[in-house]
Design an enzyme around this catalytic site. Structure first.
Site, PDB file in Angstrom:
ATOM      1  N   GLU A  48      44.159  36.980  39.108  1.00  0.00           N
ATOM      2  CA  GLU A  48      44.076  38.403  39.435  1.00  0.00           C
ATOM      3  C   GLU A  48      44.835  38.649  40.733  1.00  0.00           C
ATOM      4  O   GLU A  48      44.641  37.956  41.727  1.00  0.00           O
ATOM      5  CB  GLU A  48      42.606  38.823  39.592  1.00  0.00           C
ATOM      6  CG  GLU A  48      42.456  40.321  39.832  1.00  0.00           C
ATOM      7  CD  GLU A  48      41.012  40.747  40.124  1.00  0.00           C
ATOM      8  OE1 GLU A  48      40.086  39.948  39.886  1.00  0.00           O
ATOM      9  OE2 GLU A  48      40.839  41.870  40.613  1.00  0.00           O
ATOM     10  N   ASP A  59      35.818  47.177  48.662  1.00  0.00           N
ATOM     11  CA  ASP A  59      36.009  45.842  49.219  1.00  0.00           C
ATOM     12  C   ASP A  59      35.312  45.631  50.550  1.00  0.00           C
ATOM     13  O   ASP A  59      35.252  46.526  51.388  1.00  0.00           O
ATOM     14  CB  ASP A  59      37.509  45.562  49.385  1.00  0.00           C
ATOM     15  CG  ASP A  59      38.167  45.274  48.050  1.00  0.00           C
ATOM     16  OD1 ASP A  59      37.728  44.329  47.384  1.00  0.00           O
ATOM     17  OD2 ASP A  59      39.089  46.016  47.667  1.00  0.00           O
TER      18      ASP A  59
END
Lengths: 268, 393
Positions: A48, A59
């Site tokens: 990824e 995040d």
């Protein structure tokens, strides 16, 4: 190779897919491409690649920092796509990006570039299923998977809708929170994965907070894949031996005598 | 036109919607349902009205400003005195509403972001009133610039968490508040301070702020016997502007929004999102943004912290594209001049944010002549800006 072929092959081998994540352009664009190569040749099953964004709301600090570093060097989505088009990696690569850089790039231009770079799937963490129709159609037309995310707070109805619109694998967010390393898996995780399985036959890949071999072992037979992000970025930041780390994590995806029982039960 | 928007998916035309991580969608659904229910609940409305009257100090006056009018030499200028609200700005109208809603939803923890500190102080006060835990995210740079408001929040029992990420200002404080919310979504309500964010926030914040326009409409009839010709408000995220516009959207009244022009549009150092931005997604909604060609959100500058934001509410984006509202900007120095002018002329020190609206209002008033009426939303008072003003000397 296609995402579903990879999962099918790993199912036969009774292994969980190891899906390491790197931020494209961290610490430099060349380094990140080299890291992909190292991970691919030491046990990664899928890869990824994150597109840096100025406002990564899903995040935690580790990936925020990587994102900021990459943007600071002028790394762009276009640069990442071009670089990915040149790497020689057999495993499927999936691209993770917040929506705004994709909007700025343009939907049609994006999927033609994604197709050209032989990227197998796209993950957009801030694109809920209700907003995804046009993106899904464009992805289908380019023969690219638009990978959906399901969260522990998703209702059964939403899980069904997300799974129906998703292809490749379903990204199962392991916890309510942001990405980042955690000491333990969320206690509700087993029940949550069992709940998703009632609604879909798609491979399930678990991400957010997965950072240790014991996390991966604990998910054996319960998930088809594990996504390891912040732990990888942290290793890169510290200059750890990336090949060794990937090998250790990959080892944890293989069955042991103890967990074989679980696997047998699942296959029955 | 306006009362039916947004649609059920939170869209104002092509702007708005919900672009957030899946984890938050259920909470947004819950909030939409709870708000929809409370909005029509007599008990909730009564509780809110009591707070607006006895805690916030509503209705706020409509001030005819004869000295300012004379000084400018044109249309009659009226000021809607949101600066007289408790805690010093219109922000409290929304904070009181959302915190009351959160308490009724059974949430125990309140989080908020703040730039200049006005929304943080308002939320801290509202949370203290309802006896709820309150955490406020604030960029480190803003904390340094707005010491007094940090102290106020502390006195009101809120915990101020410094944000060191990114620009260390409002944009990143919002990011951090969203991350907190993603993590504690079951117990926590996020009080967004402007008409931004994912549905239902732009609608809900507008509704809580629309009391400004409803009062002003009645007060204009009482004091001038008619509606104003023009209404001017400053626009950062755009909550005071939506608040005063909403009751007038269907009237023949010209609406003007004034953004932070910083050092001038051509300098690139500004916060004029609608004047100079392009459509994109930030903080959960499709709207106009200040961004580079790669979709990265860019840094902004305004002397006014409350306008120093690269996004804007989606309803404003819609009102711009449908030409219902005209958006312009005032520079830092125009705003500073307007602040000094109002202070001397009327004995009112406006917030630097509101001074942007005053600067534009003076221009418009001069063009229109004495028969016209210009209404300015004086969204906050200037006490918080004294340090900045001292530096400008």
């Amino acid at each position: 190779m296609k995402i579903d072929e990879t999962f099918a092959r790993l199912r036969q081998r009774r292994e969980t897919a190891l899906i390491p994540y790197v931020t494209g352009g961290y610490p430099t664009l060349d380094d990140s491409m080299e890291h992909l190569g190292v991970m691919a040749s030491h046990g990664a099953d899928l890869l990824e690649v994150g597109v840096p964004f100025s406002d990564p709301i899903a995040d935690g600090p580790t990936i925020q920092h990587a994102s900021e570093t990459a943007i600071g060097q002028g790394v762009t989505l276009d640069g990442i796509l071009t670089a990915l088009g040149q790497v020689k990696i057999e495993q499927p690569i999936v691209l993770m990006s917040y929506l705004n850089p994709l909007l700025a790039y343009g939907r049609n231009r994006l999927f033609s570039a994604v197709q050209k770079a032989r990227i197998s799937g796209v993950i957009v963490p801030d694109l809920p299923v209700e907003e995804a129709d046009d993106w899904r159609l464009a992805a289908q037309a380019a023969d690219v998977s638009l990978i959906g995310l399901a969260a522990p707070t998703s209702t059964d109805e939403r899980i069904r809708a997300i799974a129906r619109q998703c292809s490749g694998f379903l990204y199962c967010v392991s916890l309510t929170g942001t990405t980042g390393m955690r000491a333990d898996l969320a206690p509700e995780l087993d029940g949550w994965l069992a709940r998703i399985k009632r609604y879909t036959d798609l491979p399930l890949a678990v991400g957010f907070g997965i950072s240790k071999p014991e996390h991966i072992r604990a998910l054996y037979g319960k998930a088809d894949g594990v996504i390891v992000g912040s732990r990888i970025i942290d290793a890169i930041r510290r200059g750890e031996d990336l090949a060794g780390l990937i090998e250790t994590l990959k080892e944890a995806t293989r069955s042991t005598t103890h967990v074989d029982l679980d696997a047998n039960q699942r296959n029955r | 036109m306006p009362s039916t928007l947004p649609d059920t998916r939170g869209y104002f035309g092509s702007f708005g919607g919900r672009f957030v991580p899946e984890t938050l969608i259920h909470a947004l659904d819950e909030l939409t349902a709870a708000y929809g229910e409370m909005k029509n609940d007599a008990g909730f409305k009564e509780a809110l009205n009591i707070r607006l009257r006895d805690f916030v100090g509503r209705p706020t006056p409509l001030h005819s400003a004869p000295a300012l009018t004379r000084h400018v030499g044109g249309a009659r200028i009226f000021l809607k005195r949101e600066d007289l609200c408790h805690t010093g700005a219109h922000k409290i109208n929304n904070a009181v509403g959302q915190v009351l809603l959160a308490a009724r939803m059974g949430k125990t923890r309140i989080i908020a972001e703040t730039g200049a500190g006005q929304h943080g102080v308002a939320t801290a006060a509202a949370a203290a009133l309802e006896g709820m835990e309150c955490i406020v995210y604030m960029g480190r740079e803003d904390m340094d610039r707005q010491r007094a408001n940090v102290l106020r929040m502390d006195l009101l029992g809120a915990r101020v968490v410094p944000v060191d990420q990114g620009s260390r200002t409002l944009k990143d404080a919002i990011n951090e508040a969203i991350r907190d919310w993603v993590t504690h979504v079951a117990t926590t309500h996020y009080v967004i301070g402007s008409v931004v964010g994912p549905h239902p926030y732009p609608m809900m914040v507008r509704d809580f702020q629309s009391v400004i326009g409803r009062e002003a409409r009645t007060q204009m009839q009482e004091k001038a016997g008619r509606l104003p010709d023009v209404i001017v408000a400053c626009v950062g995220g755009g909550s005071n502007a939506m608040g005063i516009y909403h009751a007038f959207l269907n009237d023949d009244v010209r609406l003007i929004g004034v953004e932070g022009g910083g050092l001038g549009l051509e300098s690139g150092s500004h916060a004029a999102t609608l004047c100079a931005g392009t459509p994109g997604v930030l903080h959960g909604a499709m709207s106009y943004l200040l961004q580079d060609g790669d979709g990265q959100v860019i840094g902004t500058h305004s002397v006014s912290a409350g306008l120093d934001y690269p996004g804007v509410g989606p309803e404003h984006a819609f009102l711009k594209d449908s030409d219902r509202v005209q958006y312009t900007c005032a520079t830092d120095s125009e705003a500073l001049d307007a602040l000094r002018l109002l202070s001397r002329a009327e004995g009112i020190i406006p917030a630097l944010e509101s001074a942007h609206a005053l600067a534009e209002a003076a221009k418009v008033a001069r063009e229109l002549g004495p028969d016209a009426i210009v209404l300015v939303n004086l969204s906050g008072r200037g006490d918080k800006d004294l340090d900045i003003l001292a530096q400008q000397k």
